[in-house]
Design a protein around this motif. Structure first.
Motif, PDB file in Angstrom:
ATOM      1  N   ASP A 181     -35.763  11.553   7.015  1.00 15.24           N
ATOM      2  CA  ASP A 181     -36.723  11.943   8.061  1.00 15.24           C
ATOM      3  C   ASP A 181     -36.553  11.151   9.351  1.00 15.24           C
ATOM      4  OD1 ASP A 181     -37.737   9.529   7.128  1.00 15.24           O
ATOM      5  OD2 ASP A 181     -39.791  10.242   6.872  1.00 15.24           O
ATOM      6  N   ILE A 182     -35.700  10.124   9.358  1.00 18.29           N
ATOM      7  CA  ILE A 182     -35.466   9.354  10.570  1.00 18.29           C
ATOM      8  C   ILE A 182     -33.983   9.031  10.687  1.00 18.29           C
ATOM      9  CG2 ILE A 182     -35.866   7.158  11.776  1.00 18.29           C
ATOM     10  CD1 ILE A 182     -38.653   7.110  10.684  1.00 18.29           C
ATOM     11  N   VAL A 183     -33.439   9.218  11.883  1.00 19.34           N
ATOM     12  CA  VAL A 183     -32.073   8.791  12.179  1.00 19.34           C
ATOM     13  C   VAL A 183     -32.138   7.805  13.347  1.00 19.34           C
ATOM     14  CG1 VAL A 183     -29.758   9.462  12.921  1.00 19.34           C
ATOM     15  CG2 VAL A 183     -31.052  10.954  11.369  1.00 19.34           C
ATOM     16  N   VAL A 184     -31.650   6.597  13.096  1.00 19.70           N
ATOM     17  CA  VAL A 184     -31.594   5.565  14.127  1.00 19.70           C
ATOM     18  C   VAL A 184     -30.318   5.763  14.945  1.00 19.70           C
ATOM     19  CG1 VAL A 184     -31.428   3.086  14.568  1.00 19.70           C
ATOM     20  CG2 VAL A 184     -32.863   3.933  12.686  1.00 19.70           C
ATOM     21  N   LEU A 185     -30.461   5.934  16.234  1.00 19.29           N
ATOM     22  CA  LEU A 185     -29.305   6.066  17.124  1.00 19.29           C
ATOM     23  C   LEU A 185     -28.867   4.657  17.527  1.00 19.29           C
ATOM     24  CD1 LEU A 185     -30.465   9.090  19.286  1.00 19.29           C
ATOM     25  CD2 LEU A 185     -28.992   9.096  17.258  1.00 19.29           C
ATOM     26  N   ALA A 186     -27.917   4.108  16.782  1.00 20.48           N
ATOM     27  CA  ALA A 186     -27.531   2.706  16.931  1.00 20.48           C
ATOM     28  C   ALA A 186     -26.318   2.535  17.833  1.00 20.48           C
ATOM     29  CB  ALA A 186     -27.277   2.076  15.569  1.00 20.48           C
ATOM     30  N   SER A 195     -31.340   7.070   8.079  1.00 21.73           N
ATOM     31  CA  SER A 195     -29.916   6.886   8.344  1.00 21.73           C
ATOM     32  C   SER A 195     -29.744   6.130   9.649  1.00 21.73           C
ATOM     33  CB  SER A 195     -29.190   8.231   8.418  1.00 21.73           C
ATOM     34  OG  SER A 195     -29.145   8.854   7.152  1.00 21.73           O
ATOM     35  N   VAL A 196     -28.702   5.325   9.703  1.00 22.35           N
ATOM     36  CA  VAL A 196     -28.345   4.595  10.913  1.00 22.35           C
ATOM     37  C   VAL A 196     -27.013   5.159  11.392  1.00 22.35           C
ATOM     38  CG1 VAL A 196     -27.769   2.357  11.913  1.00 22.35           C
ATOM     39  CG2 VAL A 196     -29.564   2.523  10.173  1.00 22.35           C
ATOM     40  N   LEU A 197     -27.050   5.852  12.526  1.00 22.01           N
ATOM     41  CA  LEU A 197     -25.859   6.464  13.102  1.00 22.01           C
ATOM     42  C   LEU A 197     -25.313   5.510  14.146  1.00 22.01           C
ATOM     43  CD1 LEU A 197     -24.032   8.986  13.312  1.00 22.01           C
ATOM     44  CD2 LEU A 197     -25.660   9.913  14.978  1.00 22.01           C
ATOM     45  N   ALA A 198     -24.110   5.002  13.910  1.00 25.41           N
ATOM     46  CA  ALA A 198     -23.573   3.926  14.735  1.00 25.41           C
ATOM     47  C   ALA A 198     -22.072   4.102  14.900  1.00 25.41           C
ATOM     48  CB  ALA A 198     -23.881   2.575  14.084  1.00 25.41           C
ATOM     49  N   THR A 199     -21.469   3.190  15.647  1.00 21.48           N
ATOM     50  CA  THR A 199     -20.010   3.132  15.696  1.00 21.48           C
ATOM     51  C   THR A 199     -19.512   2.466  14.422  1.00 21.48           C
ATOM     52  OG1 THR A 199     -19.961   0.949  16.750  1.00 21.48           O
ATOM     53  CG2 THR A 199     -20.081   2.885  18.202  1.00 21.48           C
ATOM     54  N   PRO A 200     -18.252   2.681  14.041  1.00 26.12           N
ATOM     55  CA  PRO A 200     -17.729   1.999  12.854  1.00 26.12           C
ATOM     56  C   PRO A 200     -17.847   0.480  12.962  1.00 26.12           C
ATOM     57  CG  PRO A 200     -16.270   3.790  13.481  1.00 26.12           C
ATOM     58  CD  PRO A 200     -17.292   3.672  14.575  1.00 26.12           C
ATOM     59  N   GLY A 201     -17.714  -0.055  14.176  1.00 28.32           N
ATOM     60  CA  GLY A 201     -17.827  -1.493  14.360  1.00 28.32           C
ATOM     61  C   GLY A 201     -19.203  -2.014  14.009  1.00 28.32           C
ATOM     62  N   VAL A 209     -21.397  -0.533  12.037  1.00 25.58           N
ATOM     63  CA  VAL A 209     -21.636  -0.305  10.615  1.00 25.58           C
ATOM     64  C   VAL A 209     -21.083  -1.446   9.762  1.00 25.58           C
ATOM     65  CG1 VAL A 209     -20.886   1.128   8.663  1.00 25.58           C
ATOM     66  CG2 VAL A 209     -21.880   2.198  10.697  1.00 25.58           C
ATOM     67  N   LYS A 210     -19.935  -1.952  10.133  1.00 26.72           N
ATOM     68  CA  LYS A 210     -19.302  -2.972   9.274  1.00 26.72           C
ATOM     69  C   LYS A 210     -19.780  -4.395   9.558  1.00 26.72           C
ATOM     70  CE  LYS A 210     -15.119  -3.715  12.078  1.00 26.72           C
ATOM     71  NZ  LYS A 210     -13.651  -3.523  12.127  1.00 26.72           N
ATOM     72  N   ARG A 211     -20.607  -4.596  10.601  1.00 27.28           N
ATOM     73  CA  ARG A 211     -21.063  -5.932  10.922  1.00 27.28           C
ATOM     74  C   ARG A 211     -22.048  -6.453   9.879  1.00 27.28           C
ATOM     75  NH1 ARG A 211     -17.344  -5.688  13.530  1.00 27.28           N
ATOM     76  NH2 ARG A 211     -17.145  -5.202  15.732  1.00 27.28           N
ATOM     77  N   GLN A 212     -21.898  -7.712   9.518  1.00 22.52           N
ATOM     78  CA  GLN A 212     -22.854  -8.349   8.618  1.00 22.52           C
ATOM     79  C   GLN A 212     -24.240  -8.372   9.248  1.00 22.52           C
ATOM     80  OE1 GLN A 212     -22.301  -9.260   5.429  1.00 22.52           O
ATOM     81  NE2 GLN A 212     -24.520  -9.645   5.346  1.00 22.52           N
ATOM     82  N   TYR A 213     -24.290  -8.466  10.579  1.00 21.89           N
ATOM     83  CA  TYR A 213     -25.559  -8.469  11.304  1.00 21.89           C
ATOM     84  C   TYR A 213     -26.384  -7.236  10.939  1.00 21.89           C
ATOM     85  CZ  TYR A 213     -28.670  -9.358  15.304  1.00 21.89           C
ATOM     86  OH  TYR A 213     -29.759  -9.628  16.089  1.00 21.89           O
ATOM     87  N   THR A 214     -25.746  -6.081  10.888  1.00 25.33           N
ATOM     88  CA  THR A 214     -26.445  -4.839  10.552  1.00 25.33           C
ATOM     89  C   THR A 214     -26.963  -4.881   9.126  1.00 25.33           C
ATOM     90  OG1 THR A 214     -25.006  -3.637  12.093  1.00 25.33           O
ATOM     91  CG2 THR A 214     -26.225  -2.331  10.474  1.00 25.33           C
ATOM     92  N   ARG A 215     -26.158  -5.376   8.216  1.00 29.61           N
ATOM     93  CA  ARG A 215     -26.567  -5.458   6.809  1.00 29.61           C
ATOM     94  C   ARG A 215     -27.694  -6.466   6.620  1.00 29.61           C
ATOM     95  NH1 ARG A 215     -22.945  -2.294   4.262  1.00 29.61           N
ATOM     96  NH2 ARG A 215     -21.126  -1.812   5.544  1.00 29.61           N
ATOM     97  N   ASP A 216     -27.698  -7.508   7.431  1.00 35.85           N
ATOM     98  CA  ASP A 216     -28.805  -8.465   7.378  1.00 35.85           C
ATOM     99  C   ASP A 216     -30.111  -7.817   7.828  1.00 35.85           C
ATOM    100  OD1 ASP A 216     -27.078 -10.417   6.466  1.00 35.85           O
ATOM    101  OD2 ASP A 216     -26.858 -11.402   8.416  1.00 35.85           O
ATOM    102  N   LEU A 217     -30.036  -6.958   8.843  1.00 35.59           N
ATOM    103  CA  LEU A 217     -31.237  -6.236   9.282  1.00 35.59           C
ATOM    104  C   LEU A 217     -31.780  -5.344   8.170  1.00 35.59           C
ATOM    105  CD1 LEU A 217     -30.234  -5.132  12.907  1.00 35.59           C
ATOM    106  CD2 LEU A 217     -31.967  -6.825  12.307  1.00 35.59           C
ATOM    107  N   VAL A 229     -23.942   5.338   8.746  1.00 34.91           N
ATOM    108  CA  VAL A 229     -22.974   6.372   9.102  1.00 34.91           C
ATOM    109  C   VAL A 229     -22.203   5.909  10.326  1.00 34.91           C
ATOM    110  CG1 VAL A 229     -22.642   8.763   9.798  1.00 34.91           C
ATOM    111  CG2 VAL A 229     -24.455   8.187   8.169  1.00 34.91           C
ATOM    112  N   GLY A 230     -20.912   5.682  10.151  1.00 34.31           N
ATOM    113  CA  GLY A 230     -20.069   5.266  11.263  1.00 34.31           C
ATOM    114  C   GLY A 230     -19.363   6.458  11.882  1.00 34.31           C
ATOM    115  N   SER A 231     -19.654   6.730  13.140  1.00 33.09           N
ATOM    116  CA  SER A 231     -19.048   7.866  13.837  1.00 33.09           C
ATOM    117  C   SER A 231     -17.875   7.403  14.691  1.00 33.09           C
ATOM    118  CB  SER A 231     -20.090   8.557  14.723  1.00 33.09           C
ATOM    119  OG  SER A 231     -19.466   9.502  15.568  1.00 33.09           O
TER     120      SER A 231
END
Length: 270
Positions: free
Chosen positions: A186-191, A117-123, A125-133, A146-148
């Motif tokens: 098993d892994i949460v990325v603190l983004a 899981s990638v725990l990030a801000t909503p901003g 989460v919605k970036r194309q940059y993140t989806r490209d990664l 997950v947008g917090s």
């Protein structure tokens, strides 16, 4: 300042998140001078329109570069980095910039269950940059974004006041935990660089143990790799490390926090 060996390394975040990156950088580069910019006048970045935030940050960096002439500028914020890092490199081609991106590649390589899981801000989460990664590095795993809305604010309050509502933390992290066909996340990325300040509370309130990936050391090491291309400092820095608040009006808890990190406060840089 006479040459690159005397020029500071500048770290910017909208709040306290980048302090974790600064702490790691100081360990790796004890002879360097540091400036920490708190863009509190614009906090939180996640609530900004993307184009307006990009324009704001380019203008802010123009003033910061003119004032402090940093040898390297570190954007210690995922949201800001995904929006503005390329524009900064275009606007200031002679300057060195380090960005912060979600650690999807190392998480995908390290995961045993294949659920991260990638725990990030909503901003972020919605970036194309993140989806490209995810497309480039997460093909062999399932990645939940997950947008917090609240964790960055909770971290700010915790660092200033020493208290956080653990049930509020639990509510923010619970969507990260997935069970599927006998496998578990098993892994949460603190983004977001704010989130590691709550890592102990996250571990305490999580439904099962996971590996929490903190980006701070990787960002600091990238800054170190660039700093190694610069002249070595000639002795200890002649000026103190600074904290700059863009609001010009930090509250007493912020002042105490910066002092605790060994940072001297200066006036606003708007």
């Amino acid at each position: 300042m006479s040459d690159a060996s005397d020029r500071p390394l500048l770290f910017l975040d909208s709040g306290i998140g980048g302090l974790g990156v600064l702490r790691e950088a100081r360990v790796l580069m004890p002879g360097r001078r540091f400036i920490y910019v708190v863009d509190d006048a614009a906090f939180p970045y996640g609530s900004w329109d993307e184009d307006k935030l990009q324009d704001h940050l380019v203008k802010l960096f123009r003033r910061l570069i003119e004032t402090y002439r940093p040898a390297i500028s570190v954007i210690a914020c995922n949201t800001a980095s995904t929006i503005v890092i390329n524009e900064l490199r275009k606007a200031f081609p002679g300057d060195l910039f380090v960005g912060t991106v979600p650690a999807i590649k190392p998480a995908a390589e390290r995961s045993v269950s294949g659920l991260i899981s990638v725990l990030a801000t909503p901003g972020t989460v919605k970036r194309q940059y993140t989806r490209d990664l995810i497309r480039d590095y997460g093909a062999r795993v399932h990645v939940r974004l997950v947008g917090s809305q609240n964790l960055a604010g909770l971290a700010e309050n915790y660092m200033r006041r020493g208290f956080v509502d653990e049930e509020a933390v639990r509510a923010e992290i619970m969507p990260c935990f997935v069970e599927h066909e006998g496998r578990r996340t098993d892994i949460v990325v603190l983004a977001c660089t704010h989130y590691p300040f709550l890592a102990n509370r996250m571990r305490k309130t999580a439904p099962w143990p996971v590996d929490w990936i903190d980006p701070a050391e990787a960002i600091a090491r990238r800054a170190l790799s660039l700093a190694e291309t610069l002249p070595e400092p000639d002795g200890s820095p002649s000026a103190p490390d600074l904290a700059v608040f863009t609001s010009g009006a930090p509250d007493p808890s912020q002042t105490r926090l910066m002092s605790g990190f060994g940072l001297a406060l200066v006036g606003a840089q708007r």
